[in-house]
Design an enzyme around this catalytic site. Structure first.
Site, PDB file in Angstrom:
ATOM      1  N   SER A 145     -20.927  55.059  -9.079  1.00 54.53           N
ATOM      2  CA  SER A 145     -21.468  54.657  -7.598  1.00 54.53           C
ATOM      3  C   SER A 145     -21.318  53.059  -7.217  1.00 54.53           C
ATOM      4  CB  SER A 145     -22.716  55.291  -7.386  1.00 54.53           C
ATOM      5  OG  SER A 145     -23.486  54.906  -8.434  1.00 54.53           O
ATOM      6  N   TYR A 146     -21.766  52.287  -8.407  1.00 55.40           N
ATOM      7  CA  TYR A 146     -21.862  50.930  -8.128  1.00 55.40           C
ATOM      8  C   TYR A 146     -20.475  50.299  -8.157  1.00 55.40           C
ATOM      9  CZ  TYR A 146     -23.010  45.984  -9.145  1.00 55.40           C
ATOM     10  OH  TYR A 146     -23.084  44.606  -8.791  1.00 55.40           O
TER      11      TYR A 146
END
Length: 233
Positions: A145-146
């Site tokens: 996600s990051y």
């Protein structure tokens, strides 16, 4: 405080209250008028008082509030998008809420803030600097996600550079590897490891790289700068 009549560049820094942001503010203060953005609080207020900077309270998860917040700003020469968040987790485990919040803060907020400030940046023939991450170049397990938000931020920077060249707005990205900040301390806790700041880049070193990018003469732009940890005695 910033002035419409000052000859100094006016630089807005998001996530200014700590880590890389506060170091960058102190680095630029002798030569720039500063607008320091954060969620408010004592740390931001103290830094603004120390540097005679203008505070700008923004909730980066509420882009609908940005236009009203930035409307009173007379000039903006440069924007440094430094704010960000990270929540580690496997794709099999992270919920849509984590994905949505991460992309909203790390990608959507910089895009919207930049959009609103482009008229001022064009008038100044200024610069936009995105503080990205090594995860914006290579994604590892647990970082989906990051890294996705940072890959998207890189795409935003590349497209913006191509679009704004005709207006004289320069766009750069800095990719720091692990830096000794509160965010890194949180990451190490999520990884189940010890936090040893001496093993990481100093925030002041990343700030120096951003300041160097901002200081490039008008006929040049530093588009992509990777900052990696060096060797210590």
């Amino acid at each position: 405080m910033t002035s419409a009549h000052s000859s100094r560049p006016v630089t807005l820094i998001t996530g200014a209250a700590g880590g890389i942001g506060s170091e960058l503010a102190r680095t630029l203060a002798p030569t720039h008028d500063l607008i320091l953005s954060g969620r408010g609080g004592a740390a931001l207020a103290a830094l603004c008082a120390e540097l005679s900077a203008t505070p700008l309270e923004l909730d980066l998860l509420r882009p609908d509030t940005f236009a009203q917040a930035v409307a009173p700003l007379a000039r903006v020469s440069n924007v440094v998008h430094n704010a960000g968040m990270v929540e580690l987790g496997a794709v099999a485990e992270q919920t849509h809420e984590v994905w949505t919040r991460t992309l909203a803060l790390n990608t959507v907020a910089p895009a919207e803030l930049t959009r609103l400030l482009l008229p001022k940046l064009r008038a100044e023939r200024g610069q936009v600097i995105f503080v990205n991450s090594g995860a914006g170049l290579v994604a590892g397990a647990g970082w989906a996600s990051y890294a996705a938000s940072k890959f998207a931020l890189r795409a935003l920077a590349d497209a913006l550079r191509a679009e704004e060249a005709q207006h004289g707005v320069r766009v750069g990205t800095v990719y720091p590897s692990r830096t000794a900040t509160a965010m890194q301390q949180k990451v190490r806790a999520q990884e189940g490891g010890e936090y040893s700041p001496e093993h990481y880049i100093e925030p002041s070193s990343v700030a120096a790289a951003v300041a160097f990018m901002l200081a490039a003469p008008p006929d040049a732009q530093l588009t992509d700068v990777t900052v990696r940890a060096g060797y210590r005695a």
